[in-house]
Design a protein around this motif. Structure first.
Motif, PDB file in Angstrom:
ATOM      1  N   TYR A 182       0.749  -1.236  -0.106  1.00  0.00           N
ATOM      2  CA  TYR A 182      -0.126   0.040  -0.070  1.00  0.00           C
ATOM      3  C   TYR A 182       0.829   1.219   0.062  1.00  0.00           C
ATOM      4  O   TYR A 182       0.683   2.320  -0.682  1.00  0.00           O
ATOM      5  N   VAL A 183       2.003   1.052   0.751  1.00  0.00           N
ATOM      6  CA  VAL A 183       2.750   2.370   0.677  1.00  0.00           C
ATOM      7  C   VAL A 183       3.383   2.710  -0.683  1.00  0.00           C
ATOM      8  O   VAL A 183       3.391   3.687  -1.049  1.00  0.00           O
ATOM      9  N   ALA A 184       3.799   1.668  -1.411  1.00  0.00           N
ATOM     10  CA  ALA A 184       4.328   1.677  -2.702  1.00  0.00           C
ATOM     11  C   ALA A 184       3.358   2.589  -3.714  1.00  0.00           C
ATOM     12  O   ALA A 184       3.501   3.352  -4.297  1.00  0.00           O
ATOM     13  N   PHE A 185       1.848   1.781  -3.578  1.00  0.00           N
ATOM     14  CA  PHE A 185       0.888   2.486  -4.500  1.00  0.00           C
ATOM     15  C   PHE A 185       0.683   3.887  -3.918  1.00  0.00           C
ATOM     16  O   PHE A 185       0.325   4.651  -5.086  1.00  0.00           O
ATOM     17  N   ALA A 186       0.692   4.284  -2.778  1.00  0.00           N
ATOM     18  CA  ALA A 186       0.345   5.546  -2.389  1.00  0.00           C
ATOM     19  C   ALA A 186       1.454   6.371  -2.816  1.00  0.00           C
ATOM     20  O   ALA A 186       1.168   7.722  -2.845  1.00  0.00           O
ATOM     21  N   PRO A 189       0.795   8.839  -6.311  1.00  0.00           N
ATOM     22  CA  PRO A 189       0.037  10.155  -6.319  1.00  0.00           C
ATOM     23  C   PRO A 189       0.931  11.151  -5.296  1.00  0.00           C
ATOM     24  O   PRO A 189       0.988  12.315  -5.840  1.00  0.00           O
ATOM     25  N   ILE A 190       1.577  10.634  -4.489  1.00  0.00           N
ATOM     26  CA  ILE A 190       2.115  11.400  -3.507  1.00  0.00           C
ATOM     27  C   ILE A 190       3.468  11.842  -4.352  1.00  0.00           C
ATOM     28  O   ILE A 190       3.754  13.229  -4.561  1.00  0.00           O
ATOM     29  N   TYR A 196       4.815  17.984  -9.159  1.00  0.00           N
ATOM     30  CA  TYR A 196       4.049  18.976 -10.035  1.00  0.00           C
ATOM     31  C   TYR A 196       3.310  20.042  -9.250  1.00  0.00           C
ATOM     32  O   TYR A 196       2.678  20.819  -9.983  1.00  0.00           O
ATOM     33  N   ARG A 197       2.992  19.865  -7.952  1.00  0.00           N
ATOM     34  CA  ARG A 197       2.199  20.765  -7.482  1.00  0.00           C
ATOM     35  C   ARG A 197       3.023  21.236  -5.932  1.00  0.00           C
ATOM     36  O   ARG A 197       2.388  22.034  -5.439  1.00  0.00           O
ATOM     37  N   THR A 198       4.317  21.063  -6.093  1.00  0.00           N
ATOM     38  CA  THR A 198       4.904  21.996  -4.791  1.00  0.00           C
ATOM     39  C   THR A 198       5.969  22.814  -5.401  1.00  0.00           C
ATOM     40  O   THR A 198       6.611  22.324  -6.384  1.00  0.00           O
ATOM     41  N   ARG A 199       6.650  23.555  -4.558  1.00  0.00           N
ATOM     42  CA  ARG A 199       7.701  24.472  -4.991  1.00  0.00           C
ATOM     43  C   ARG A 199       8.928  23.637  -5.392  1.00  0.00           C
ATOM     44  O   ARG A 199       9.728  23.723  -5.985  1.00  0.00           O
ATOM     45  N   PHE A 200       9.131  22.763  -4.145  1.00  0.00           N
ATOM     46  CA  PHE A 200      10.333  21.731  -4.348  1.00  0.00           C
ATOM     47  C   PHE A 200      10.330  20.785  -5.389  1.00  0.00           C
ATOM     48  O   PHE A 200      11.456  20.777  -6.018  1.00  0.00           O
ATOM     49  N   GLY A 201       9.109  20.527  -5.578  1.00  0.00           N
ATOM     50  CA  GLY A 201       8.937  19.630  -7.052  1.00  0.00           C
ATOM     51  C   GLY A 201       9.495  20.396  -8.283  1.00  0.00           C
ATOM     52  O   GLY A 201      10.186  19.783  -9.109  1.00  0.00           O
ATOM     53  N   LEU A 202       9.044  21.587  -8.562  1.00  0.00           N
ATOM     54  CA  LEU A 202       9.281  22.651  -9.437  1.00  0.00           C
ATOM     55  C   LEU A 202      10.924  22.642  -9.602  1.00  0.00           C
ATOM     56  O   LEU A 202      11.602  22.506 -10.590  1.00  0.00           O
ATOM     57  N   ARG A 203      11.347  22.911  -8.422  1.00  0.00           N
ATOM     58  CA  ARG A 203      12.931  23.279  -8.394  1.00  0.00           C
ATOM     59  C   ARG A 203      13.723  21.965  -8.711  1.00  0.00           C
ATOM     60  O   ARG A 203      14.784  21.897  -9.311  1.00  0.00           O
ATOM     61  N   ALA A 270       8.264   4.680 -18.494  1.00  0.00           N
ATOM     62  CA  ALA A 270       7.579   5.635 -17.927  1.00  0.00           C
ATOM     63  C   ALA A 270       8.027   7.017 -18.306  1.00  0.00           C
ATOM     64  O   ALA A 270       7.084   8.025 -18.195  1.00  0.00           O
ATOM     65  N   LYS A 271       9.196   6.990 -19.236  1.00  0.00           N
ATOM     66  CA  LYS A 271       9.626   8.555 -19.552  1.00  0.00           C
ATOM     67  C   LYS A 271       9.882   9.344 -18.275  1.00  0.00           C
ATOM     68  O   LYS A 271       9.077  10.740 -18.269  1.00  0.00           O
ATOM     69  N   TRP A 272      10.155   8.725 -17.264  1.00  0.00           N
ATOM     70  CA  TRP A 272      10.446   9.750 -16.011  1.00  0.00           C
ATOM     71  C   TRP A 272       9.119  10.189 -15.427  1.00  0.00           C
ATOM     72  O   TRP A 272       9.232  11.511 -14.975  1.00  0.00           O
ATOM     73  N   ARG A 273       7.987   9.664 -15.482  1.00  0.00           N
ATOM     74  CA  ARG A 273       6.757  10.300 -14.872  1.00  0.00           C
ATOM     75  C   ARG A 273       6.075   9.240 -13.987  1.00  0.00           C
ATOM     76  O   ARG A 273       6.078   8.091 -14.242  1.00  0.00           O
ATOM     77  N   PRO A 274       5.377   9.551 -13.013  1.00  0.00           N
ATOM     78  CA  PRO A 274       4.973   8.737 -11.777  1.00  0.00           C
ATOM     79  C   PRO A 274       3.816   7.868 -12.423  1.00  0.00           C
ATOM     80  O   PRO A 274       3.959   6.769 -12.093  1.00  0.00           O
ATOM     81  N   TRP A 275       2.647   8.416 -12.857  1.00  0.00           N
ATOM     82  CA  TRP A 275       1.515   7.559 -13.206  1.00  0.00           C
ATOM     83  C   TRP A 275       2.058   6.433 -14.087  1.00  0.00           C
ATOM     84  O   TRP A 275       1.674   5.336 -13.923  1.00  0.00           O
ATOM     85  N   GLN A 276       2.764   6.925 -15.199  1.00  0.00           N
ATOM     86  CA  GLN A 276       3.327   5.802 -16.054  1.00  0.00           C
ATOM     87  C   GLN A 276       4.367   4.703 -15.614  1.00  0.00           C
ATOM     88  O   GLN A 276       4.334   3.723 -16.085  1.00  0.00           O
ATOM     89  N   ALA A 277       4.750   5.245 -14.437  1.00  0.00           N
ATOM     90  CA  ALA A 277       5.995   4.280 -13.881  1.00  0.00           C
ATOM     91  C   ALA A 277       4.812   3.263 -12.909  1.00  0.00           C
ATOM     92  O   ALA A 277       5.347   2.008 -13.145  1.00  0.00           O
ATOM     93  N   LEU A 278       3.602   3.550 -12.602  1.00  0.00           N
ATOM     94  CA  LEU A 278       2.839   2.479 -12.029  1.00  0.00           C
ATOM     95  C   LEU A 278       2.505   1.672 -13.110  1.00  0.00           C
ATOM     96  O   LEU A 278       2.529   0.327 -12.883  1.00  0.00           O
ATOM     97  N   PHE A 279       2.161   2.009 -14.284  1.00  0.00           N
ATOM     98  CA  PHE A 279       1.820   1.215 -15.382  1.00  0.00           C
ATOM     99  C   PHE A 279       2.817   0.293 -15.928  1.00  0.00           C
ATOM    100  O   PHE A 279       2.815  -0.878 -16.102  1.00  0.00           O
ATOM    101  N   ALA A 280       3.984   0.979 -16.002  1.00  0.00           N
ATOM    102  CA  ALA A 280       5.117   0.166 -16.573  1.00  0.00           C
ATOM    103  C   ALA A 280       5.625  -0.778 -15.564  1.00  0.00           C
ATOM    104  O   ALA A 280       5.820  -2.134 -15.908  1.00  0.00           O
ATOM    105  N   THR A 281       5.648  -0.616 -14.219  1.00  0.00           N
ATOM    106  CA  THR A 281       6.079  -1.582 -13.150  1.00  0.00           C
ATOM    107  C   THR A 281       5.094  -2.616 -13.369  1.00  0.00           C
ATOM    108  O   THR A 281       5.351  -3.889 -13.076  1.00  0.00           O
TER     109      THR A 281
END
Lengths: 342, 368
Positions: A182-186, A189-190, A196-203, A270-281
């Motif tokens: 469950y941690v892995a799947f959570a 979205p985290i 994509y939604r935090t300043r840290f992520g942008l940086r 997944a081209k370095w993107r989280p949702w696609q990583a879920l699918f690829a794995t």
């Protein structure tokens, strides 16, 4: 998702549906096992995602997972607590992350060479210390009871068991996994939110594309990259701990068995993107589960040998890298140490 | 501003890195409750104390010369070839096919034919990653790693389903014909009246490896192709400006690299096992990375580094035999050598540069 990705997704889901219709029990078992097998891949893939999005290539995922699996299993065995094992796994993985950071950020060394070194270091140290501590040829004694993460039954699983379609999926697949699944799947979205939604992520994304601009804005490139490498260490630590204390009961020599590289392959897929990583794995987990269930896959027309099934993730990666399934473009500053202009 | 004299760059930096790696290895041995001094004496005694030990050390060194040269040639074109393991495994398949299916009457004829087979299969296995890197920009590190796994699966399939003799259980090919067995250096020494290296597997391939070192030196520093490879490695725009075709040179460099890795099979498959077994390479492809880094990507350095790793390999085996320290100690040492000479290079170089700068400044001050 573009058209080609959607087509692959539909194809994979279609295979699952056909499988479920043909042999429901086997499909449930296979997909359940795919979920468990994809968990370490997903965690390692997300680890690579943070690191590489920040511009630090990480082919040491395999080594970090292996080290984490070993430290987690050892501490879980000694203390009898899977949670302490998890902490130790994260610690072991973080130590290697620090070496990688030192080499690739502080001393501006070659990140690929550093990753190779980390893989060897983990491969050698785990057996060396394991043999010394337990004398079992590099493995740890089998974990029992609280030394392992057990399955968690979600509320209502029993009540819903007999509902058609939804019942088997909820009670048989979603419920009854260990907490780390469950941690892995959570984390998906985290990670998306963070990226994509935090300043840290942008940086973080900026430092992987154009570190000079981040530096000009007065933000420390070094600190950002160390943070990313440390996050990768934590995630690889959880992945390794799951391998040794969730998926199996104890550490076995070379137990990661190339999963770090498959995670890397999934990251490219997944081209370095989280949702696609879920699918690829999930795709790679499913391949592994099918290869385990049917050693020689008989498709009626041809019999696919098990060796081919085992090599399939690697072959797929080469095909993706060749650009036939859409180009995978890595973060632009990836692999380059940042040298401040004077 | 020139920072360091050349000798410091070529000899001092790797030497200090090596000492650091060895120092940490000693700490690791201490940490598992054994004596580093005892480990060292056991290794030296086992690897260099007898002509038998030397025979094994040279045998392993032969493997590492080939894989080290393979990594080096690619590195000069700024390609990091991690695929030595797969290329060497495929080289083994090439050797096995040549020796099993061609009637070769004598080893002196079989050797060059097998060398062509080994090099061709190794090179073929390097071709696709090279082509994808040159044409499609796919990262060669990732593709060669993937090709290692694919090679392992393919070899497993071929050995289990095709080459395994009828009635045999273990996944290995039939024995090669007696006539193609390479003479061991022991036999050559015996013919000359010495009793040297009895029961050790070192064979004439060692001499081939020495020749390969020389030829690769000639190739890289004395031919037009070598020059083009080095120019491409320095700067791709520069190479294009000089009229060098990057696609062509990338592919050629990788073919030479893969061919060299494949040639390793002459030593272990043809010279030692005399049949193809699963996992014949035993990690030598990866050790090539450490050897090339340690040897500063120069054939002479690679020869010395290969001897050092040959010593570590044989010594490590003796260690596992006589003490409770497992063989995996060599993997740790190898990792530390790669780490310090490859990735943490600047950790040693930066202080050294500073040291030399201050030395130069003070000596110039003294002249004034």
């Amino acid at each position: 998702m573009n058209i080609r990705e959607s087509l692959i997704a539909i194809l994979v889901l279609g295979i699952c549906v056909v499988w479920a219709l043909a042999d429901g029990a086997a499909a449930q078992q296979g997909i359940g096992s795919a979920l468990r097998l994809m968990t370490p891949l997903l965690l390692a893939c997300l680890a690579g995602l943070y690191s590489e999005r920040a511009g630090v290539f990480d082919i040491g995922l395999e080594g970090k997972m292996l080290m984490a699996a070993f430290t987690a299993a050892s501490v879980a065995y000694i203390t009898g607590s899977a949670w302490l094992g998890l902490a130790a796994g994260i610690g072991g993985s973080l130590a290697l992350s620090l070496i990688h950071g030192l080499a690739s950020i502080t001393f501006m060394g070659n990140q690929l060479i550093s990753g190779v070194a980390i893989n060897f270091l983990a491969s050698g140290l785990t057996v060396l210390i394991g043999q010394n501590a337990f004398g079992l040829g590099g493995r740890t004694p089998a974990l029992t009871g609280a030394g392992r993460f057990g399955p968690i039954t979600l509320p209502g699983a029993e009540a819903l068991r007999d509902v058609p379609l939804l019942g088997p999926i909820y009670s048989g697949l979603i419920s009854g996994q260990t907490i780390l699944v469950y941690v892995a799947f959570a984390m998906v979205p985290i990670t998306w939110l963070v990226l994509y939604r935090t300043r840290f992520g942008l940086r973080l994304r900026a430092v992987g594309e154009n570190p000079a601009s981040v530096d000009t804005a007065g933000i420390s490139v070094t600190r950002l990259r160390y943070t990313a490498v440390a996050i990768a260490g934590i995630l690889c630590g959880i992945a390794g701990a799951y391998l040794a204390t969730g998926l199996s009961a104890g550490f076995v020599k070379e137990m990661t068995a190339g999963r770090g590289f498959i995670a890397l392959a999934a990251l490219i897929f997944a081209k370095w993107r989280p949702w696609q990583a879920l699918f690829a794995t999930f795709l790679f987990g499913l391949l592994e589960a099918i290869a385990n269930l049917y050693p020689n896959l008989d498709l009626g027309v041809v019999v696919v040998p098990s060796m081919f099934m085992n090599a399939l993730p690697y072959i797929l990666t080469v095909i993706i890298l060749a650009g036939f399934v859409g180009r995978a473009i890595p973060p632009r500053a990836g692999g380059e140490p940042y040298v401040k202009e004077r | 501003m020139d920072k360091m004299p050349k000798w410091a760059d070529v000899i001092l930096t790797p030497l200090i890195s090596l000492i650091l790696a060895m120092g940490i290895s000693a700490l690791v041995i201490l940490a598992i409750g054994e004596s580093p001094w005892m480990a060292l004496t056991t290794m030296v005694e086992g690897a260099l104390g007898s002509s038998y030990g030397w025979g094994f050390t040279l045998y392993y060194a032969t493997n590492f010369v080939f894989t080290g040269l393979a990594v080096m040639v690619a590195y000069h074109a700024s390609l990091f070839n991690i695929g030595g393991e797969g290329q060497a495994a495929m080289g083994g398949l090439g050797v096995a096919l040549v020796l099993l299916y061609l009637p070769l009457p004598h080893w002196a004829i079989a050797l060059p034919v097998a060398m062509v087979g080994a090099a061709a299969f190794g090179a073929a296995w390097a071709f696709l990653p090279a082509f994808l890197q040159a044409k499609r920009g796919s990262h060669i590190v990732i593709t060669t790693i993937m090709f290692n796994f694919i090679a392992a699966a393919l070899l497993n399939y071929v050995l289990v389903n095709q080459l395994r003799p009828v009635g045999s259980m273990d996944p290995a090919s039939a024995r090669f014909p007696e006539a193609t067995n390479l003479p061991a250096l022991t036999d050559i020494a015996a013919a000359m009246g010495f009793d040297w290296g009895r029961n050790s597997p070192v064979n004439v391939t060692f001499l081939v490896a020495l020749a390969a070192c020389f030829l690769i030196w000639v190739l890289i520093w004395r031919t037009r192709l070598g020059y083009q490879i080095r120019v491409l490695g320095r700067s791709e725009p520069g190479a294009v400006y000089a009229g060098i075709n990057p696609v062509w040179i990338t592919v050629i460099a990788m073919l030479i690299s893969g061919g060299l890795a494949g040639m390793m099979a002459i030593n272990n498959v043809m010279g030692e096992a005399e049949r193809l077994v699963l996992n014949a390479v035993e990690g030598a492809g990866f050790i090539g990375i450490a050897v090339a880094l340690m040897g500063r990507n120069h054939p002479l350095g690679i020869l010395l580094a290969a001897l050092l790793f040959g010593f570590l390999y044989q010594g490590g085996g003796e260690l596992a035999l006589w003490t409770s320290i497992p063989r995996e100690l060599i993997i740790v040492i190898q990792a530390l050598v790669i780490l310090f000479t490859g990735a943490l290079d600047n950790m040693v170089r930066m202080p050294l540069e500073r040291l030399f700068l201050t030395m130069r400044r003070t000596s110039r001050g003294a002249v004034k």
